[in-house]
Structures are given as C-alpha cells and as structure tokens.
Design an enzyme around this catalytic site. Structure first.
Site, PDB file in Angstrom:
ATOM      1  N   TYR A 141       0.818  -1.212   0.000  1.00  8.91           N
ATOM      2  CA  TYR A 141       0.000   0.000   0.000  1.00  8.91           C
ATOM      3  C   TYR A 141       0.853   1.264   0.000  1.00  8.91           C
ATOM      4  O   TYR A 141       0.409   2.308  -0.465  1.00  8.91           O
ATOM      5  CB  TYR A 141      -0.905   0.023   1.242  1.00  8.91           C
ATOM      6  CG  TYR A 141      -2.162  -0.795   1.134  1.00  8.91           C
ATOM      7  CD1 TYR A 141      -2.120  -2.159   0.882  1.00  8.91           C
ATOM      8  CD2 TYR A 141      -3.408  -0.199   1.319  1.00  8.91           C
ATOM      9  CE1 TYR A 141      -3.275  -2.898   0.811  1.00  8.91           C
ATOM     10  CE2 TYR A 141      -4.575  -0.942   1.256  1.00  8.91           C
ATOM     11  CZ  TYR A 141      -4.511  -2.290   1.002  1.00  8.91           C
ATOM     12  OH  TYR A 141      -5.667  -3.011   0.934  1.00  8.91           O
ATOM     13  N   LYS A 191       4.093 -15.342   2.935  1.00 10.33           N
ATOM     14  CA  LYS A 191       4.285 -16.083   1.679  1.00 10.33           C
ATOM     15  C   LYS A 191       5.795 -16.272   1.534  1.00 10.33           C
ATOM     16  O   LYS A 191       6.428 -15.819   0.567  1.00 10.33           O
ATOM     17  CB  LYS A 191       3.667 -15.293   0.510  1.00 10.33           C
ATOM     18  CG  LYS A 191       3.671 -16.026  -0.814  1.00 10.33           C
ATOM     19  CD  LYS A 191       2.668 -17.156  -0.912  1.00 10.33           C
ATOM     20  CE  LYS A 191       2.816 -17.889  -2.219  1.00 10.33           C
ATOM     21  NZ  LYS A 191       2.007 -19.126  -2.288  1.00 10.33           N
ATOM     22  N   ASP A 223      -1.862 -18.593   1.224  1.00 10.36           N
ATOM     23  CA  ASP A 223      -2.831 -19.381   0.438  1.00 10.36           C
ATOM     24  C   ASP A 223      -3.451 -20.477   1.310  1.00 10.36           C
ATOM     25  O   ASP A 223      -4.655 -20.719   1.267  1.00 10.36           O
ATOM     26  CB  ASP A 223      -2.209 -19.935  -0.854  1.00 10.36           C
ATOM     27  CG  ASP A 223      -0.807 -20.490  -0.681  1.00 10.36           C
ATOM     28  OD1 ASP A 223      -0.265 -20.425   0.439  1.00 10.36           O
ATOM     29  OD2 ASP A 223      -0.250 -21.006  -1.671  1.00 10.36           O
ATOM     30  N   ASP A 247      -5.894  -7.417   4.521  1.00  7.01           N
ATOM     31  CA  ASP A 247      -7.067  -6.838   3.865  1.00  7.01           C
ATOM     32  C   ASP A 247      -7.923  -7.952   3.262  1.00  7.01           C
ATOM     33  O   ASP A 247      -9.132  -8.009   3.457  1.00  7.01           O
ATOM     34  CB  ASP A 247      -6.616  -5.857   2.778  1.00  7.01           C
ATOM     35  CG  ASP A 247      -7.788  -5.253   2.034  1.00  7.01           C
ATOM     36  OD1 ASP A 247      -8.755  -4.850   2.701  1.00  7.01           O
ATOM     37  OD2 ASP A 247      -7.747  -5.204   0.786  1.00  7.01           O
ATOM     38  N   ASP A 251     -11.791  -9.765   4.768  1.00  7.30           N
ATOM     39  CA  ASP A 251     -13.055  -9.827   4.015  1.00  7.30           C
ATOM     40  C   ASP A 251     -13.537 -11.276   3.981  1.00  7.30           C
ATOM     41  O   ASP A 251     -14.727 -11.560   4.133  1.00  7.30           O
ATOM     42  CB  ASP A 251     -12.874  -9.326   2.570  1.00  7.30           C
ATOM     43  CG  ASP A 251     -13.169  -7.838   2.436  1.00  7.30           C
ATOM     44  OD1 ASP A 251     -12.982  -7.110   3.424  1.00  7.30           O
ATOM     45  OD2 ASP A 251     -13.583  -7.407   1.337  1.00  7.30           O
TER      46      ASP A 251
HETATM   47  C1  IPM Z   1     -10.239  -1.882   4.372  1.00  4.93           C
HETATM   48  C2  IPM Z   1     -10.532  -1.328   3.001  1.00  4.93           C
HETATM   49  C3  IPM Z   1      -9.435  -0.330   2.632  1.00  4.93           C
HETATM   50  C4  IPM Z   1      -8.126  -1.082   2.605  1.00  4.93           C
HETATM   51  C5  IPM Z   1      -9.668   0.429   1.302  1.00  4.93           C
HETATM   52  C6  IPM Z   1     -10.971   1.175   1.317  1.00  4.93           C
HETATM   53  C7  IPM Z   1      -8.527   1.343   0.989  1.00  4.93           C
HETATM   54  O1  IPM Z   1     -10.662  -2.334   2.074  1.00  4.93           O
HETATM   55  O2  IPM Z   1     -10.146  -1.088   5.323  1.00  4.93           O
HETATM   56  O3  IPM Z   1     -10.117  -3.101   4.480  1.00  4.93           O
HETATM   57  O4  IPM Z   1      -7.781  -1.722   1.599  1.00  4.93           O
HETATM   58  O5  IPM Z   1      -7.405  -1.038   3.613  1.00  4.93           O
HETATM   59 MG    MG Z   2     -10.644  -4.268   2.905  1.00  6.63          MG
END
Ligand code: IPM
Ligand code: MG
Length: 352
Positions: A141, A191, A223, A247, A251
């Site tokens: 990032y 990784k 993975d 990240d 999710d």
């Molecule tokens: C999160 C989001 C952010 C990230 C985006 C919106 C930049 O996906 O907080 O997980 O990737 O960190």
């Molecule tokens: Mg995210």
C-alpha cells in the site's frame, strides 16, 4: 470523563451508520456520566468534492489532536476514475499513516444465532473467535516506487512491497502481547516460499516468538491460511499478517460472522490517536436507503471506548447489547431481515 471524538462519516452508507453510532455513544455518556464532544469532518470522496482533496491538512490535524477518531466508510463509483489525481481511498491511507496506526485489530466472532446466516456449514462455525491483526502502514500500500510509466515502448505499472524490520517487530510484539490474554497462540501468515519481505517477516516472528516462550507460534502461508479460514476457522486464534494479506483475509473471515456489516476494527499505534472503523466499505448500492447494518460501526465504537478511553465496562455494555439484540432476532437486510439502520440501532440502545 471528557473526551473529544472526531467523526469522519465519509461516503456512501458512512453518514447513516455514524449517526446511529453517535446516538449509542451519547446513550453511554448519559448513563455512565461522561461527556463526549463530537466534531465532524469530511474525508474521502465528499472531501474531494468540497476541498479538492480526500484528506485536508486541517482534517488530519483535527484527528491528531482528538482522543479518538471514528470513521464510517469512503469511496464510491463517482470517484472511481482510474486517471483521477486523488481518490477517497488515498485519504484513508494518508490518515492511517498520518496517525501512525500500524496495527489494525479485526476481531471475528460468530454469534450463535447468526450461524445460519453464514454460507459455511454450522459445525465449522462453532467456537470461532479470531483476532486478525493486520499490519496497516507498510507493505504494498505504501512502498515506493509506485506508479505508471512507459518502458521499452510498453505501458507499465509498479507497486513496491517493502517492509522494514522495525515495522514487522512492533506489530508482531503487539500480536504476542494480545495472545497472552487469549489462547496463547499466534498464527503468523506470510508467503515466505516466494517473497523476500515474507522471509524477513518470518525471521522477525521467530525472534519475537523466542522472547515469548509461553506463546505457541505457527507460520502459515497465506494461500493455506485462506483455505483454513473456511475449512477449519475454529482452529485459529490470533492471526498476524502484513497489510494486503490482512485486507484480503479479513473480508474472507467476515463471511464467517454472517455479514461484513458485523465486523468492527481498531487501528492502533504506539501513543497514537486510535482510529475506529467497520471493515466494510461504503456500499454505494444501498447508500441513502437507511438499511445498512450499523453493528460493525457500533462495535467499533465499543473498541474505541476500550482502547482509547479505557472504558472497559462501557465497551462491554455495548457488546452485550449487540449480542442480546442479535439473540432476540433483530436483523437488517444483510442478515436476511427487514430492520432499518435506525431500528437496529434503537434495538441495541434499548438494551444498554
Ligand atoms: C479496508 C478497506 C481499505 C483497505 C480500502 C478502502 C482502501 O478495504 O479497510 O479493508 O484496503 O485497507
Ligand atoms: Mg478491505
């Protein structure tokens, strides 16, 4: 106690979930005799529209001088032009960097009453209680160089995956210290079979592990970790991983909890102002409809009370109220129900 909390509602459903969370915090303040002063600022797409910048110096300074920052969500199709100079997400990244919040805590718990909301088989979900610690201010990032150019007549794009030893060590040490109050187990995700940064990551993990012989340390490739989150999530406790892996994995992990709308997060540094935000995005498809699940943000405010203000009893009160509300069957649309954002928040507040 008196505390100054900066609110960054942001874009999409951000303002809807933040305003309900403020009501929750005001209820807590009244009940426990605290004074919370809220100041609201623009950040993300709304700030680009008004000031031409996703995060202005004034907003960052205001966050840096607050006791804590509560954020909704940023982004949306309106600001998605790949050629745009600024993007809502850039503001969020600059804010994380500017506050120095290098560790992003993302707890993933499965409420027993929501087991059926998850696509996973119920027996896989029993006892799931994971704390993902995502490194937040390094890696792909932020690494440099980054950008586009023409090389050998071809269009090229570059992102740099970079980590310094100290960046890994500080987040690793936090993971071990948090593991002490839990199941005394740290899963470090990397990784290392491919990436140099991951080999440094693993080396530091081993060093910090040696200083914490009471904590079990295991290394898992990202993975494999993504597979095990689905096949055996109850086997995991504290997961510590670099920015991008964290990240993606969080999710994925949110699916265990039944909905992304359920998960809170806290971003902490050493002596930094804490930043609290749900893990979900701005959900442009449902923005303005008043149907977003406010729980991720409400639980983030509980983390704010705990980590930035030291108000453990009040934090637990919010978490219990959310738990009871779910047990009672209250559901927003993401959980297959009909409650609006306001109604869900009211259900929670009535149990405070
Ligand atoms: C999160 C989001 C952010 C990230 C985006 C919106 C930049 O996906 O907080 O997980 O990737 O960190
Ligand atoms: Mg995210």
């Amino acid at each position: 106690m008196k505390a100054n909390i900066t609110l960054l509602p942001g874009d999409g459903i951000g303002p809807e979930i933040i305003s309900e969370t403020v009501t929750v915090l005001e209820t807590i303040a009244a009940k426990y005799g605290h004074t919370f002063n809220f100041s609201e600022r623009l950040m993300g797409g709304c700030s680009i529209d008004k000031f031409g910048s996703s995060l202005t110096d004034e907003t960052l300074a205001d966050c840096q001088s607050a006791d804590a920052v509560l954020l909704g969500a940023v982004g949306g199709p309106k600001w998605d032009d790949p050629k745009a100079k600024d993007r809502p997400e850039r503001g969020l990244l600059a804010l994380r960097k500017g506050l120095g919040v290098f560790a992003n805590l993302r707890p993933v718990k499965v409420h027993p009453a929501l087991i059926d909301s998850s696509p996973l088989k119920p027996e896989k979900l029993k006892g799931v209680d994971i704390l993902v610690i995502r490194e937040l201010t390094g890696g792909l990032y932020f690494g440099w160089p980054k950008g586009r150019d023409i090389k050998d007549g071809r269009e090229r794009a570059v992102d740099t995956l970079e980590y310094y030893d100290y960046e890994i060590r500080r987040v690793m040490e936090l993971a071990f210290s948090l593991a002490k109050g839990r199941k005394k187990k740290v899963t470090s995700v990397d990784k290392a079979n491919v990436l140099e940064t991951s080999r440094l990551w693993r080396q530091i993990a081993v060093q910090v592990g040696a200083q914490n012989p009471d904590i079990e340390l295991e290394h898992t490739l990202v993975d494999t970790a993504s597979m095990r989150l689905i096949t055996g999530p109850a086997w995991m406790d504290v997961i510590v991983t670099e920015n991008m892996f964290g990240d993606i994995l969080t999710d994925e992990a949110s699916v265990l909890a039944g909905s992304m709308g359920m998960l809170p997060s806290a971003s902490l540094g050493a002596g930094s102002v804490g930043l609290y935000e749900p893990i979900h995005g701005s959900a442009p498809d449902i923005a303005g409809k008043g149907i977003a699940n406010p729980i991720g943000t409400i639980l983030s405010s509980a983390m704010l009370l705990r980590h930035s203000l030291g108000l453990e009893v009040e934090a637990a009160a919010i978490e219990n109220a959310v738990g009871e509300t779910i047990t009672a069957g209250a559901r927003t649309a993401d959980l297959g129900g009909k409650l609006t954002t306001k109604q869900m928040a009211a259900e929670i507040i009535s149990r405070l």
